[in-house]
Scaffold this motif. Structure first.
Motif, PDB file in Angstrom:
ATOM      1  N   CYS A  65       1.057  -1.281  -0.249  1.00 45.70           N
ATOM      2  CA  CYS A  65      -0.124   0.126  -0.285  1.00 45.70           C
ATOM      3  C   CYS A  65       0.636   0.908   0.086  1.00 45.70           C
ATOM      4  CB  CYS A  65      -0.708  -0.017   0.732  1.00 45.70           C
ATOM      5  SG  CYS A  65      -2.145  -1.443   1.901  1.00 45.70           S
ATOM      6  N   ILE A  66       0.806   2.499  -1.065  1.00 43.59           N
ATOM      7  CA  ILE A  66       1.342   3.634  -0.758  1.00 43.59           C
ATOM      8  C   ILE A  66       0.595   5.246  -0.483  1.00 43.59           C
ATOM      9  CG2 ILE A  66       2.520   4.528  -2.458  1.00 43.59           C
ATOM     10  CD1 ILE A  66       3.266   2.180  -3.893  1.00 43.59           C
ATOM     11  N   VAL A  67       0.543   5.830   0.034  1.00 44.01           N
ATOM     12  CA  VAL A  67      -0.206   6.476   0.382  1.00 44.01           C
ATOM     13  C   VAL A  67       0.668   7.836   0.096  1.00 44.01           C
ATOM     14  CG1 VAL A  67      -1.341   7.666   2.800  1.00 44.01           C
ATOM     15  CG2 VAL A  67      -0.987   5.401   2.450  1.00 44.01           C
ATOM     16  N   ASP A  68      -0.246   8.561  -0.202  1.00 45.35           N
ATOM     17  CA  ASP A  68       0.460  10.360  -0.723  1.00 45.35           C
ATOM     18  C   ASP A  68       0.082  10.939  -0.114  1.00 45.35           C
ATOM     19  OD1 ASP A  68       1.626  12.038  -2.299  1.00 45.35           O
ATOM     20  OD2 ASP A  68       1.320  11.571  -4.068  1.00 45.35           O
ATOM     21  N   SER A  69       0.500  11.716   1.010  1.00 45.21           N
ATOM     22  CA  SER A  69      -0.612  12.501   1.286  1.00 45.21           C
ATOM     23  C   SER A  69       0.832  13.921   1.592  1.00 45.21           C
ATOM     24  CB  SER A  69      -1.237  12.417   2.480  1.00 45.21           C
ATOM     25  OG  SER A  69      -0.242  11.839   3.426  1.00 45.21           O
ATOM     26  N   GLY A  70       1.291  14.627   0.730  1.00 51.78           N
ATOM     27  CA  GLY A  70       2.548  15.175   1.340  1.00 51.78           C
ATOM     28  C   GLY A  70       3.685  14.637   1.432  1.00 51.78           C
ATOM     29  N   GLY A  71       3.841  13.816   1.456  1.00 54.33           N
ATOM     30  CA  GLY A  71       4.799  12.254   2.352  1.00 54.33           C
ATOM     31  C   GLY A  71       4.637  11.403   0.975  1.00 54.33           C
ATOM     32  N   ASP A  72       5.552  10.400   1.314  1.00 57.21           N
ATOM     33  CA  ASP A  72       5.466   9.610   0.174  1.00 57.21           C
ATOM     34  C   ASP A  72       5.494   8.702   1.506  1.00 57.21           C
ATOM     35  OD1 ASP A  72       4.882  10.120  -1.588  1.00 57.21           O
ATOM     36  OD2 ASP A  72       7.434   9.683  -2.774  1.00 57.21           O
ATOM     37  N   ALA A  73       4.544   7.520   1.656  1.00 58.03           N
ATOM     38  CA  ALA A  73       4.671   6.135   2.547  1.00 58.03           C
ATOM     39  C   ALA A  73       4.340   4.813   2.824  1.00 58.03           C
ATOM     40  CB  ALA A  73       3.634   6.627   4.062  1.00 58.03           C
ATOM     41  N   THR A  74       5.195   4.025   2.442  1.00 63.49           N
ATOM     42  CA  THR A  74       4.981   2.288   1.724  1.00 63.49           C
ATOM     43  C   THR A  74       4.665   1.355   3.329  1.00 63.49           C
ATOM     44  OG1 THR A  74       5.872   2.800   0.021  1.00 63.49           O
ATOM     45  CG2 THR A  74       5.940   0.942   0.285  1.00 63.49           C
TER      46      THR A  74
END
Length: 86
Positions: free
Chosen positions: A9-18
């Motif tokens: 899962c990749i979340v993009d909310s101003g920065g990247d998190a995996t």
């Protein structure tokens, strides 16, 4: 069952998190029903075909056979598993 496994899962909310997670599937099998051919009057040392049917899941068929002395006789039996729509 085909969808089980690892997912990323990749979340993009101003920065990247995996992150990684896994999906497992539990099938709720119904109790199997049994029938045989011949249906009645099965005699010792004769060939018999036994049918087991269960619905509500998907799993490779596996049956263990033991004689009256608890000896494992599974190798002397032929197992044929057939997947159906249900």
């Amino acid at each position: 069952m085909a969808d089980k496994g690892a997912y990323e899962c990749i979340v993009d909310s101003g920065g990247d998190a995996t992150a990684t997670t896994s999906l497992s599937v539990t099938a709720m099998y119904k109790s199997p029903t049994m029938s045989s051919s011949p249906e009645n009057s099965i005699k010792q040392n004769t060939n018999v075909t036994i049918f087991f049917n269960s619905t509500g899941g998907h799993q490779k068929g596996l049956i263990w056979w033991f004689d009256e002395f608890s000896k494992n006789c599974t190798e002397s039996a032929e197992l044929v598993a057939k997947e159906t729509d249900d």
